[in-house]
Design an enzyme around this catalytic site. Structure first.
Site, mmCIF file in Angstrom:
data_model
loop_
_atom_site.group_PDB
_atom_site.id
_atom_site.type_symbol
_atom_site.label_atom_id
_atom_site.label_comp_id
_atom_site.label_asym_id
_atom_site.label_seq_id
_atom_site.Cartn_x
_atom_site.Cartn_y
_atom_site.Cartn_z
ATOM 1 N N GLY A 96 0.800 -1.224 0.000
ATOM 2 C CA GLY A 96 0.000 0.000 0.000
ATOM 3 C C GLY A 96 0.830 1.269 0.000
ATOM 4 C CG ASP B 284 -0.849 5.127 -6.019
ATOM 5 O OD1 ASP B 284 -1.467 5.842 -5.222
ATOM 6 O OD2 ASP B 284 -1.046 3.910 -6.158
HETATM 7 P P1 NG1 Z 1 -1.967 1.075 -4.046
HETATM 8 O O1 NG1 Z 1 -1.957 1.277 -2.606
HETATM 9 O O2 NG1 Z 1 -0.702 1.460 -4.706
HETATM 10 O O3 NG1 Z 1 -2.357 -0.292 -4.420
HETATM 11 C C1 NG1 Z 1 -4.238 1.982 -5.236
HETATM 12 C C2 NG1 Z 1 -4.315 2.786 -6.522
HETATM 13 C C3 NG1 Z 1 -4.613 4.262 -6.298
HETATM 14 C C4 NG1 Z 1 -5.763 4.454 -5.342
HETATM 15 C C5 NG1 Z 1 -5.555 3.608 -4.089
HETATM 16 C C6 NG1 Z 1 -6.713 3.655 -3.144
HETATM 17 C C7 NG1 Z 1 -2.735 1.782 -8.109
HETATM 18 C C8 NG1 Z 1 -1.485 1.981 -8.823
HETATM 19 N N1 NG1 Z 1 -3.066 2.718 -7.257
HETATM 20 O O4 NG1 Z 1 -3.046 2.176 -4.594
HETATM 21 O O5 NG1 Z 1 -4.856 4.895 -7.544
HETATM 22 O O6 NG1 Z 1 -6.992 4.183 -5.964
HETATM 23 O O7 NG1 Z 1 -5.318 2.253 -4.391
HETATM 24 O O8 NG1 Z 1 -6.944 4.934 -2.686
HETATM 25 O O9 NG1 Z 1 -3.425 0.814 -8.338
HETATM 26 MG MG MG Z 2 0.178 -0.218 -6.326
#
Ligand code: NG1
Ligand code: MG
Length: 537
Positions: A180, A237
């Site tokens: 995350g 991100d």
């Molecule tokens: P992570 O935590 O990197 O899996 C994902 C999405 C974001 C956002 C968040 C929830 C990717 C690259 N990023 O983040 O765009 O939606 O979850 O807030 O998938």
């Molecule tokens: Mg990710």
């Protein structure tokens, strides 16, 4: 605005370290990847691209609904050292890549893009139209993120017969995967930057034409690139990894277009990251969780727009933020309405979403609808609905929780705006402890909403946030996509040591961890600067 600035390219190491805005000893890391590259490939790299991970302070799963979010880049990052292969073999395909990773579990990969030829063009005039790279979206593979970054560079810069350089590259990183903290976006941003740099596409003075690629353009490329790995993410991100500045969080909004501004964090507020140690491989599980949530929020937006009698084109995937905008006749080209208006409208939306509950409720608190019910509520034919909402993404579900998802999105969007307002007002606030309390409360509400309405938490994340609160955190929540990964807790400066001690003694999976091993899973973080490139001269 920050998004319009060019990507920083450093040729002086002390300028580079100064820009990172942290007290960490970066020199060791940068020197060691350069030396390791030399050892493996027999020459110095030409560039090192850096992209940091991020922690999201508040605003979860609302970026793809185009609502604003509040992350900060962290000090942990991905570095990619890259250089052209000096004497590519005759057998080397154009643009071939040898990719190695300092972590031995990620094995050496060799790949090359295949030019796609247009079928209708005769053999004599064969023109390279577009490049293709095979990316395995069914399995979690480290090189997929390298390829994803390369892909965007290929199709944007190598149309029309030009050949990309054959390169060697070496990846190293301190952002834990599947936690995350956006190691995936850091990988994709670093890879996009590395391939831009090595192909001399980063600086206008290399080619002599066009302006330098801006931070905003890099974000757009990286977002499109990351989708190639199979997750239909929003832009949070990549924007955080590229645009962040030291010492502040970044308010990123996506409507009517990408924009970002620094939000100073109150003095005395420390954000501590703690990893639940549950790994969430979103690339593999997306059809049951992440991509399903993207579809649920889009379907909710369509049904809400219909209920509010707003105009939506048949083929349009209108988002929840756009529904809010259309309701007020907000002109998208001119820009967003004032914050007060948005906060009011979000409150109204929390009432309007009653229309997302099923007509025949299958029991108290059960707000899910079946596929058939959802299609009926949308006013579209099954064929139209499936074409617009399901043809581009793989999802698996028997129930769609439209009401709960929309309730989370609207309330979370409102919490982000409040969090930001409190931080901005705190610059002149006489009472920092109240400020921290108010921020903590919003973070706790966000956690409850993520858990109960968006259902993106998990037992371990719930346990860890509760332990954090018992250990003195003023607020604690999951950060990033959830279903595992990290939490972020707001702790008053003076309480940090005691907090870390208590959490490490209480959270089961931390038992027995000490020193470095412990500081890998629970650590305070300072907002760091965004992506950059170092050029060897
Ligand atoms: P992570 O935590 O990197 O899996 C994902 C999405 C974001 C956002 C968040 C929830 C990717 C690259 N990023 O983040 O765009 O939606 O979850 O807030 O998938
Ligand atoms: Mg990710």
């Amino acid at each position: 605005m920050a998004a319009e600035q060019p990507i920083p390219v450093y040729t002086d190491l002390s300028d580079l370290y100064g820009s990172l805005g942290t007290s960490l000893n970066h020199a060791e890391k940068w020197n060691s990847i350069a030396e390791e590259f030399q050892r493996r490939f027999g020459r110095k790299p030409a560039y090192i691209a850096r992209a940091p991970g991020r922690v999201n302070l508040i605003g979860e799963h609302i970026d793809y609904c185009l609502f604003g979010v509040l992350p900060a880049a962290i000090e942990r990052d991905i570095l990619i050292a890259i250089g052209r292969r000096p004497n590519p073999n005759a057998e080397d395909a154009p643009g071939s890549v040898v990719a190695e990773n300092v972590q031995t579990k990620y094995t050496r990969q060799v790949f090359a893009p295949a030019p796609r030829r247009r079928a209708s063009v005769s053999e004599e005039e064969v023109r390279l139209e577009e490049w293709h790279l095979d990316i395995n979206t069914k399995q979690l593979r480290w090189e997929s993120y390298v390829k994803a970054g390369y892909y965007g560079v290929l199709i944007n810069y190598f149309a029309g017969g030009q050949n990309p350089a054959s390169v060697d590259l070496l990846v190293t990183g301190t952002v834990p995967a599947g936690s995350g903290l956006s190691s995936s976006a850091a990988m994709v941003v670093a890879s996009t930057l590395a391939f831009l740099a090595v192909n001399e596409k980063l600086e206008a003075n290399f080619t002599g034409n066009g302006p330098k690629i801006s931070k905003g353009q890099l974000v757009e490329m990286a977002v499109a690139n990351e989708k190639r790995v199979g997750v239909n993410s929003g832009g949070m991100d990549q924007a955080a990894s590229v645009i962040s500045v030291p010492s502040s969080a970044l308010y990123i909004s996506f409507f009517p277009e990408l924009s970002a501004s620094a939000v100073p964090l109150p003095t005395g507020a420390i954000f501590i990251i703690a990893n639940s140690l549950v790994v969430s491989d979103k690339a593999v599980t997306a059809k049951h969780n992440y991509n399903l949530r993207v579809v649920e929020t889009l379907a909710a937006a369509r049904i809400l727009a219909r209920h509010l009698e707003l105009k939506v084109e048949k083929t349009e995937k209108v988002t929840l933020r756009e529904v809010v905008g259309r309701l007020a006749g907000e002109v998208e080209e001119v820009g967003a309405m004032p914050v007060e208006w948005l906060l009011e409208t979000l409150k109204r939306m929390e009432r309007e979403i009653e229309c997302l509950k099923p007509k025949k409720s299958s029991g108290e608190g059960q707000f899910g609808v079946t596929m058939e019910e959802m299609i009926e509520m949308s006013g579209m034919t099954a064929e139209e609905f499936k074409e617009v909402y399901l043809s581009w993404v793989e999802v698996e579900a028997t129930q769609f929780q439209l009401y709960k998802r929309a309730k989370h999105v609207f309330s979370e969007a409102s919490r982000v705006l409040q969090f930001r307002q409190i931080c901005l007002a705190a610059e002149s606030s006489p009472s920092p402890s109240d400020v921290i309390k108010d921020l903590g409360k919003l973070m706790n509400e966000s956690q409850t909403s993520c858990d109960e309405l968006f259902q993106c938490s998990c037992p371990e994340l719930n346990e860890l946030t509760n332990i954090a609160k018992d250990a003195g955190a003023i607020g604690s929540r999951l950060t990033g996509a959830g279903w595992g990964g990290c939490t972020v807790s707001l702790v008053a400066e003076g309480d940090v040591d005691a907090f870390i001690k208590k959490v490490s003694a209480t959270y089961g999976p931390y038992k027995g961890l000490q020193d470095t091993a412990l500081s890998e899973v629970i650590f305070a973080t300072k907002p760091s600067s965004g992506a950059c490139v170092y050029k060897f001269e």
